[in-house]
Write an enzyme that holds these catalytic residues in place. Structure first.
Site, PDB file in Angstrom:
ATOM      1  N   CYS A   1     118.645  19.642  48.948  1.00 47.44           N
ATOM      2  CA  CYS A   1     117.267  19.340  49.333  1.00 47.44           C
ATOM      3  C   CYS A   1     116.747  20.454  50.232  1.00 47.44           C
ATOM      4  O   CYS A   1     117.523  21.111  50.937  1.00 47.44           O
ATOM      5  CB  CYS A   1     117.259  18.002  50.087  1.00 47.44           C
ATOM      6  SG  CYS A   1     115.686  17.506  50.796  1.00 47.44           S
ATOM      7  N   GLY A   2     115.465  20.649  50.233  1.00 48.19           N
ATOM      8  CA  GLY A   2     114.864  21.617  51.138  1.00 48.19           C
ATOM      9  C   GLY A   2     115.089  21.264  52.601  1.00 48.19           C
ATOM     10  O   GLY A   2     114.952  22.122  53.473  1.00 48.19           O
TER      11      GLY A   2
END
Length: 159
Positions: free
Chosen positions: A36-37
């Site tokens: 995930c970012g």
């Protein structure tokens, strides 16, 4: 559920227990993901765990694959990723759903205590008192070392 501490959980390594393992501690419960970012938040989560653990604090992560399939790994892959890349030593629970019909009871409890809204994305954070009361809910984009979040933790530490 009568209490947060009655909720059954399984640790990432497969041990079945209840949230009672962490009774008497302030908790920061976070749904996590490895791809995930926001995955870099593991660094801050580990730092605050290191900073406050001796004062009665735990971070508890629950991997979840519901948001963009950003946690596809097995328990061993998740454990290795977190350990190797971020030195994670705080407890991780088994991967589970945080929304929908298969919502884990822990997340049903946390959401009910904060108005019932669904989890927005990976790394949404809940602060729980040492007596099991949900004190606050923070968005996924809130940094683990955000002043407001840390103040809430510090103001409620038992030691």
């Amino acid at each position: 559920m009568a209490s947060l501490y009655d909720i059954p959980v399984t640790t990432l390594d497969g041990r079945e227990t209840t949230m009672n393992d962490w009774a008497g501690h302030v908790l920061l419960i976070v749904n996590t993901a490895s791809k995930c970012g926001l995955t870099g938040q593991y660094e801050g989560l580990q730092r605050i765990f290191n900073d406050y653990a001796m004062r009665g604090f735990f971070v508890i992560g629950m991997p979840c694959n519901q948001f963009g399939e950003q946690e596809p790994g097995t328990a061993d892959e998740i454990s290795d990723f977190c350990s190797i890349n971020y030195g994670v030593s705080f407890p991780l629970l088994a991967k589970a759903d945080v929304n929908g019909e298969n919502t884990h009871p822990l997340y049903a409890f946390l959401k009910d205590a904060t108005g019932g809204e669904d989890i927005q994305w990976n790394f949404e954070k809940f602060v729980v008192s040492d007596s099991g009361e949900v004190l606050g809910r923070f968005s996924p984009k809130t940094d683990p070392e955000d002043d407001e979040l840390l103040e809430l933790i510090e103001d409620n530490l038992p030691v």
